[in-house]
Motif scaffolding. Structure first.
Motif, mmCIF file in Angstrom:
data_model
loop_
_atom_site.group_PDB
_atom_site.id
_atom_site.type_symbol
_atom_site.label_atom_id
_atom_site.label_comp_id
_atom_site.label_asym_id
_atom_site.label_seq_id
_atom_site.Cartn_x
_atom_site.Cartn_y
_atom_site.Cartn_z
ATOM 1 N N GLY A 125 9.369 -1.931 8.138
ATOM 2 C CA GLY A 125 10.652 -1.070 8.248
ATOM 3 C C GLY A 125 10.720 -0.212 6.977
ATOM 4 O O GLY A 125 10.879 1.101 6.792
ATOM 5 N N VAL A 126 10.666 -0.753 5.767
ATOM 6 C CA VAL A 126 10.935 -0.377 4.616
ATOM 7 C C VAL A 126 9.685 0.495 4.099
ATOM 8 O O VAL A 126 9.778 1.918 3.735
ATOM 9 C CB VAL A 126 11.055 -1.220 3.373
ATOM 10 C CG1 VAL A 126 10.881 -0.579 1.870
ATOM 11 C CG2 VAL A 126 12.352 -1.912 3.674
ATOM 12 N N GLY A 127 8.481 0.084 4.661
ATOM 13 C CA GLY A 127 7.371 0.977 4.247
ATOM 14 C C GLY A 127 7.016 2.372 4.982
ATOM 15 O O GLY A 127 7.016 3.473 4.672
ATOM 16 N N PHE A 128 7.654 1.965 6.511
ATOM 17 C CA PHE A 128 7.863 3.237 7.337
ATOM 18 C C PHE A 128 8.788 4.266 6.615
ATOM 19 O O PHE A 128 8.378 5.560 6.729
ATOM 20 C CB PHE A 128 8.051 3.085 8.592
ATOM 21 C CG PHE A 128 8.002 4.122 9.659
ATOM 22 C CD1 PHE A 128 6.802 4.815 9.639
ATOM 23 C CD2 PHE A 128 9.127 4.701 10.017
ATOM 24 C CE1 PHE A 128 6.818 5.988 10.848
ATOM 25 C CE2 PHE A 128 9.227 5.834 11.030
ATOM 26 C CZ PHE A 128 7.968 6.234 11.362
ATOM 27 N N GLY A 129 9.830 3.703 6.256
ATOM 28 C CA GLY A 129 10.927 4.773 5.871
ATOM 29 C C GLY A 129 10.641 5.418 4.367
ATOM 30 O O GLY A 129 10.693 6.749 4.231
ATOM 31 N N LEU A 130 9.735 4.761 3.588
ATOM 32 C CA LEU A 130 9.160 5.291 2.432
ATOM 33 C C LEU A 130 8.346 6.315 2.622
ATOM 34 O O LEU A 130 8.244 7.520 2.138
ATOM 35 C CB LEU A 130 8.467 4.131 1.480
ATOM 36 C CG LEU A 130 9.236 3.276 0.690
ATOM 37 C CD1 LEU A 130 8.440 2.201 0.047
ATOM 38 C CD2 LEU A 130 10.360 3.950 -0.257
ATOM 39 N N THR A 131 7.550 6.250 3.637
ATOM 40 C CA THR A 131 6.367 7.361 4.084
ATOM 41 C C THR A 131 7.181 8.579 4.919
ATOM 42 O O THR A 131 6.790 9.659 4.629
ATOM 43 C CB THR A 131 5.549 6.904 5.152
ATOM 44 O OG1 THR A 131 6.265 6.431 6.072
ATOM 45 C CG2 THR A 131 4.677 5.763 4.688
ATOM 46 N N LEU A 150 9.610 -17.395 12.738
ATOM 47 C CA LEU A 150 10.771 -16.516 12.969
ATOM 48 C C LEU A 150 10.890 -15.814 11.905
ATOM 49 O O LEU A 150 11.197 -14.587 11.684
ATOM 50 C CB LEU A 150 12.107 -17.480 12.984
ATOM 51 C CG LEU A 150 12.250 -17.799 14.741
ATOM 52 C CD1 LEU A 150 13.431 -18.785 15.024
ATOM 53 C CD2 LEU A 150 12.556 -16.693 15.981
ATOM 54 N N THR A 151 10.739 -16.687 10.597
ATOM 55 C CA THR A 151 11.018 -16.112 9.393
ATOM 56 C C THR A 151 9.827 -14.879 9.078
ATOM 57 O O THR A 151 9.868 -13.654 8.333
ATOM 58 C CB THR A 151 10.760 -17.169 8.261
ATOM 59 O OG1 THR A 151 11.689 -18.143 8.447
ATOM 60 C CG2 THR A 151 10.867 -16.591 6.889
ATOM 61 N N GLY A 152 8.585 -15.237 9.514
ATOM 62 C CA GLY A 152 7.513 -14.300 9.512
ATOM 63 C C GLY A 152 7.933 -13.104 10.293
ATOM 64 O O GLY A 152 7.514 -11.920 9.730
ATOM 65 N N VAL A 153 8.185 -13.014 11.505
ATOM 66 C CA VAL A 153 8.602 -12.008 12.092
ATOM 67 C C VAL A 153 9.635 -11.080 11.414
ATOM 68 O O VAL A 153 9.596 -9.895 11.420
ATOM 69 C CB VAL A 153 9.099 -12.329 13.989
ATOM 70 C CG1 VAL A 153 9.606 -10.866 14.275
ATOM 71 C CG2 VAL A 153 7.955 -12.734 14.266
ATOM 72 N N ALA A 154 10.601 -11.737 10.901
ATOM 73 C CA ALA A 154 11.789 -11.051 10.201
ATOM 74 C C ALA A 154 11.193 -10.147 8.879
ATOM 75 O O ALA A 154 11.327 -9.311 8.756
ATOM 76 C CB ALA A 154 12.835 -12.023 9.770
ATOM 77 N N ALA A 155 10.583 -11.205 8.162
ATOM 78 C CA ALA A 155 9.974 -10.618 6.995
ATOM 79 C C ALA A 155 9.023 -9.231 7.341
ATOM 80 O O ALA A 155 8.882 -8.363 6.612
ATOM 81 C CB ALA A 155 8.994 -11.545 6.180
ATOM 82 N N MET A 166 0.751 -1.306 0.051
ATOM 83 C CA MET A 166 -0.124 0.010 0.060
ATOM 84 C C MET A 166 0.900 1.212 0.139
ATOM 85 O O MET A 166 0.686 2.356 -0.727
ATOM 86 C CB MET A 166 -0.820 -0.195 1.200
ATOM 87 C CG MET A 166 -2.114 -1.178 0.974
ATOM 88 S SD MET A 166 -2.853 -1.230 2.603
ATOM 89 C CE MET A 166 -3.440 0.532 3.114
ATOM 90 N N VAL A 167 2.025 1.313 0.603
ATOM 91 C CA VAL A 167 2.854 2.471 0.787
ATOM 92 C C VAL A 167 3.550 2.680 -0.636
ATOM 93 O O VAL A 167 3.668 3.907 -1.048
ATOM 94 C CB VAL A 167 3.935 2.309 1.867
ATOM 95 C CG1 VAL A 167 5.101 3.387 1.936
ATOM 96 C CG2 VAL A 167 3.293 1.987 3.227
ATOM 97 N N VAL A 168 4.002 1.417 -1.323
ATOM 98 C CA VAL A 168 4.436 1.634 -2.557
ATOM 99 C C VAL A 168 3.479 2.037 -3.549
ATOM 100 O O VAL A 168 3.776 2.909 -4.361
ATOM 101 C CB VAL A 168 4.878 0.120 -3.043
ATOM 102 C CG1 VAL A 168 5.496 0.164 -4.567
ATOM 103 C CG2 VAL A 168 6.261 -0.242 -2.192
#
Length: 348
Positions: A179-185, A168-173, A120-122
């Motif tokens: 983080g990337v979405g928040f950075g884009l905003t 663990l994979t889900g938490v990391a992903a 959504m951010v993208v």
């Protein structure tokens, strides 16, 4: 004949113990009644000081313009949207736990909601999307991408898709997507203003537009998911035994992930990422009805709205300024997750 024998012979038979099916039906009717009461309460509770008679008349289309606007165009669609999103997340959580045979699986914990939010951010930053209808398709694509990555990475290795690896994979992903979405905003102030109400998950300000857009994919997703019930029960026996019973394991998992993608994408597009509901709801239903998906999946569609509507009511009244519903579900869900992990650790 002894006195004890005579008393035993004349003692009336004990009342029959109700069957499990009868008790399940009683709980079903009770839960439907609780949901109906919460929905009705959602129409009467919220910002603005309106009497019961004013709210009732507004529901019937009577009263002044202000009362009609608040009740019919704010509280009613907001409550109905909570019902839809709760049903979507409850069903998605039950499907996810059944597909992975992991009682700790959750669309939020496994990063699906974060993937939807990232997409959504993208859409907002790169393509200038500003409408819920536009967000819907991006959210579904992001949810599918996240589910695919988590399952592919989490199933690598000798042990396959073990519960611990998937979590663990889900938490990391999820952390990466969030983080990337928040950075884009943060680097695009205009998009930040557009998307910030979705970041923590909120029903405030949602109206009939969101209900109109997401009710169809959510309702279809919940209905189609019921077709998976016999296959999900077979998967609970393990992949090898399920194949021996003629269950197409790969196709069932693919169909399940598509349904989860549709449900989580629509829910996230409507109100933002909501965590822990998909975890709490199936666990609660499993305690009440057992692990049989003939009860687990349909009841999750009922208990999910109960949890989300109830959380939204708390969000409306717990502070003078309304809290985002995602914050309330996080406050409730975090202790539940800790309790589940401790219980699992005690059993092993």
């Amino acid at each position: 004949m002894s006195v004890d024998t005579a008393e035993t012979a004349t003692r009336p038979d004990p009342p029959p113990i109700p069957s499990r099916r009868a008790s399940h039906l009683v709980m079903l009717v009770t839960l439907v009644g609780v949901l109906a009461a919460l929905i009705l309460l959602g129409f009467f509770v919220g910002s603005g000081s309106f009497s019961i008679s004013e709210v009732w008349h507004a529901l019937l289309g009577q009263g002044d313009a202000t009362t009609l606007e608040v009740i019919r165009n704010n509280r009613v669609p907001r409550t109905l949207l909570a019902v839809l999103v709760g049903a979507a997340l409850g069903a998605a959580g039950a499907i996810m736990q059944s597909l992975t045979r992991n009682p700790l699986a959750d669309p939020g914990i496994l990063g699906v909601n974060s993937g939807a939010y990232f997409a959504m951010v993208v859409g907002a930053v790169v393509f200038g999307i500003t409408t819920t209808s536009g967000y819907l398709w991006f959210a579904m694509a992001g949810a599918f991408l996240a589910a695919t990555i988590v399952y592919f990475v989490g199933s690598r290795g000798v042990s396959g898709a073990s519960p611990e690896k998937l979590v663990l994979t889900g938490v990391a992903a999820g952390s990466i997507f969030s983080g990337v979405g928040f950075g884009l905003t943060m680097i695009d102030p205009k998009s930040f203003d557009t998307i910030r109400s979705w970041q923590v998950g909120t029903l405030d300000g949602r109206g009939w537009e969101e209900v109109t857009i997401v009710w169809l994919p959510i309702c279809l997703g919940c209905l189609v998911s019921m077709l998976l019930i016999p296959y999900l029960n077979g998967l609970a026996l393990g992949d090898d035994r399920a194949r021996s019973l003629g269950i197409p394991v790969g196709r069932v998992r693919a169909a399940g992930f598509v349904i989860v993608t549709v449900l989580c994408g629509a829910a996230t597009a409507a109100i933002g990422p909501i965590t822990f509901v998909g975890l709490m709801v199936p666990q609660t239903v499993r305690l009440l009805f057992g692990p049989d998906n003939r009860w687990l999946l349909p009841m999750s569609v009922i208990v999910g709205p109960i949890v989300l509507v109830g959380s939204d009511l708390l969000a409306r009244v717990i502070t003078p300024s309304e809290l985002p519903v995602g914050m309330v579900t996080a406050f409730i869900g975090a202790p539940v997750l800790i309790a589940l992990v401790r219980r699992k650790g005690a059993e092993t």
